[in-house]
Scaffold this motif. Structure first.
Motif, PDB file in Angstrom:
ATOM      1  N   LYS A 231      44.350  68.896  63.212  1.00  0.00           N
ATOM      2  CA  LYS A 231      45.425  69.797  62.775  1.00  0.00           C
ATOM      3  C   LYS A 231      46.477  69.037  61.968  1.00  0.00           C
ATOM      4  O   LYS A 231      46.733  67.864  62.217  1.00  0.00           O
ATOM      5  CB  LYS A 231      46.138  70.405  63.991  1.00  0.00           C
ATOM      6  N   CYS A 232      47.098  69.752  61.057  1.00  0.00           N
ATOM      7  CA  CYS A 232      48.240  69.193  60.321  1.00  0.00           C
ATOM      8  C   CYS A 232      49.367  69.001  61.331  1.00  0.00           C
ATOM      9  O   CYS A 232      49.640  69.891  62.132  1.00  0.00           O
ATOM     10  CB  CYS A 232      48.643  70.171  59.226  1.00  0.00           C
ATOM     11  N   TYR A 233      50.036  67.842  61.293  1.00  0.00           N
ATOM     12  CA  TYR A 233      51.064  67.588  62.322  1.00  0.00           C
ATOM     13  C   TYR A 233      52.308  68.449  62.121  1.00  0.00           C
ATOM     14  O   TYR A 233      53.076  68.643  63.057  1.00  0.00           O
ATOM     15  CB  TYR A 233      51.430  66.096  62.360  1.00  0.00           C
ATOM     16  N   ILE A 234      52.488  68.982  60.922  1.00  0.00           N
ATOM     17  CA  ILE A 234      53.701  69.774  60.675  1.00  0.00           C
ATOM     18  C   ILE A 234      53.461  71.260  60.951  1.00  0.00           C
ATOM     19  O   ILE A 234      54.136  71.861  61.779  1.00  0.00           O
ATOM     20  CB  ILE A 234      54.219  69.568  59.237  1.00  0.00           C
ATOM     21  N   CYS A 235      52.480  71.865  60.272  1.00  0.00           N
ATOM     22  CA  CYS A 235      52.303  73.315  60.435  1.00  0.00           C
ATOM     23  C   CYS A 235      51.330  73.658  61.553  1.00  0.00           C
ATOM     24  O   CYS A 235      51.172  74.827  61.905  1.00  0.00           O
ATOM     25  CB  CYS A 235      51.860  73.966  59.122  1.00  0.00           C
ATOM     26  N   GLU A 236      50.652  72.642  62.112  1.00  0.00           N
ATOM     27  CA  GLU A 236      49.725  72.853  63.227  1.00  0.00           C
ATOM     28  C   GLU A 236      48.588  73.808  62.898  1.00  0.00           C
ATOM     29  O   GLU A 236      48.162  74.598  63.735  1.00  0.00           O
ATOM     30  CB  GLU A 236      50.476  73.422  64.429  1.00  0.00           C
TER      31      GLU A 236
ATOM     32  N   ALA B 280      48.461  65.337  57.281  1.00  0.00           N
ATOM     33  CA  ALA B 280      49.089  66.619  56.935  1.00  0.00           C
ATOM     34  C   ALA B 280      48.199  67.384  55.977  1.00  0.00           C
ATOM     35  O   ALA B 280      47.408  66.789  55.235  1.00  0.00           O
ATOM     36  CB  ALA B 280      50.448  66.387  56.288  1.00  0.00           C
ATOM     37  N   CYS B 281      48.327  68.697  55.980  1.00  0.00           N
ATOM     38  CA  CYS B 281      47.609  69.490  54.983  1.00  0.00           C
ATOM     39  C   CYS B 281      48.332  69.293  53.654  1.00  0.00           C
ATOM     40  O   CYS B 281      49.492  68.861  53.622  1.00  0.00           O
ATOM     41  CB  CYS B 281      47.559  70.964  55.389  1.00  0.00           C
ATOM     42  N   SER B 282      47.657  69.603  52.563  1.00  0.00           N
ATOM     43  CA  SER B 282      48.275  69.326  51.260  1.00  0.00           C
ATOM     44  C   SER B 282      49.525  70.181  51.045  1.00  0.00           C
ATOM     45  O   SER B 282      50.494  69.748  50.428  1.00  0.00           O
ATOM     46  CB  SER B 282      47.266  69.536  50.133  1.00  0.00           C
ATOM     47  N   TYR B 283      49.506  71.399  51.598  1.00  0.00           N
ATOM     48  CA  TYR B 283      50.662  72.296  51.464  1.00  0.00           C
ATOM     49  C   TYR B 283      51.929  71.645  52.039  1.00  0.00           C
ATOM     50  O   TYR B 283      52.972  71.593  51.390  1.00  0.00           O
ATOM     51  CB  TYR B 283      50.346  73.609  52.194  1.00  0.00           C
ATOM     52  N   CYS B 284      51.827  71.134  53.267  1.00  0.00           N
ATOM     53  CA  CYS B 284      52.989  70.520  53.928  1.00  0.00           C
ATOM     54  C   CYS B 284      53.345  69.175  53.290  1.00  0.00           C
ATOM     55  O   CYS B 284      54.522  68.865  53.084  1.00  0.00           O
ATOM     56  CB  CYS B 284      52.718  70.318  55.418  1.00  0.00           C
ATOM     57  N   ASN B 285      52.322  68.395  52.988  1.00  0.00           N
ATOM     58  CA  ASN B 285      52.544  67.081  52.402  1.00  0.00           C
ATOM     59  C   ASN B 285      53.322  67.171  51.088  1.00  0.00           C
ATOM     60  O   ASN B 285      54.289  66.449  50.859  1.00  0.00           O
ATOM     61  CB  ASN B 285      51.178  66.412  52.188  1.00  0.00           C
TER      62      ASN B 285
HETATM   63 ZN    ZN Z   1      50.460  71.778  57.210  1.00  0.00          ZN
END
Ligand code: ZN
Length: 215
Positions: free
Chosen positions: A34-39, A70-75
């Motif tokens: 999972k992305c650590y920010i948006c989960e 992180a996913c690219s969106y959050c990164n």
């Molecule tokens: Zn994310």
């Protein structure tokens, strides 16, 4: 966003590059993909994110404790503008920041009783990810992101509502939604905590990664 429990040793491939496939593999494993920010589940489009950006902290470029997946969106949105958010391994973020969705206003709300700068910067980043810019709202990508979030959280709420209305068969489905590898736990935890029946029956499942006094 919930606390991330990183493996202590990291990966020896880190000496070669922070982007080495073994490093990526270990980061994904620690974060249950999972992305650590948006989960949300990372499928293919991921980046090794420097909690403290390479731009401002080149010395931390290959430091294991500074690396998260992180996913690219959050990164992209975090970029080098949020170097001072809460360290995801050092805080029970899910307890410090309350995650809620206002279904009517179609907005996500994040709040905290903690007035430290790191907390307000974390909230600022999360608000931008879920609601878009404060002055102009969501752009196309941000709308898509929010709709996907809404779809998943509504699915969870549907199961929860069935359960509360006396349909115990949904208990297993809720258990599954609260597993360590499940998405959006920060939001789900708040839903569980806000209801007496859910807290009694599922409170023992909202425990992942939390720091305790032995750590
Ligand atoms: Zn994310």
């Amino acid at each position: 966003m919930i606390r991330v429990k990183k493996s202590i040793s990291g990966s020896s491939a880190l000496q070669t590059s922070y982007n080495h496939q073994d490093v990526c593999k270990q980061l994904l494993k620690d974060q249950h993909d999972k992305c650590y920010i948006c989960e949300q589940r990372i499928v293919t489009n991921y980046h090794v994110d420097h909690l403290q950006s390479q731009h401002h902290h080149p010395d931390l470029k290959q430091e294991w404790v500074n690396l998260f997946m992180a996913c690219s969106y959050c990164n992209e949105r975090k970029s080098d503008k949020y170097d001072n958010i809460l360290h995801p391994s050092n805080h029970n973020i899910e307890e410090i920041i309350i995650h809620q969705n206002d279904f009517q206003a179609k907005k996500v709300l994040f709040s905290s009783a903690d007035d430290r700068l790191e907390v307000s910067k974390t909230i600022e980043l999360l608000l931008q990810l879920f609601n878009g810019r404060e002055d102009i709202g969501r752009n196309f990508k941000e709308k898509r992101f929010y709709e996907e979030f809404l779809r998943k959280i509504n699915l969870f709420l549907k199961k929860v509502n069935e359960y509360i209305s006396g349909n115990p068969a949904y208990g297993e489905a809720i258990d599954e939604e609260l597993r360590e590898e499940s998405e959006l736990l920060g939001f789900k935890y708040h839903i569980i905590k806000n209801n007496r029946i859910l807290t009694k029956d599922f409170g023992h499942l909202i425990v992942w990664n939390k720091m305790n006094s032995n750590e």
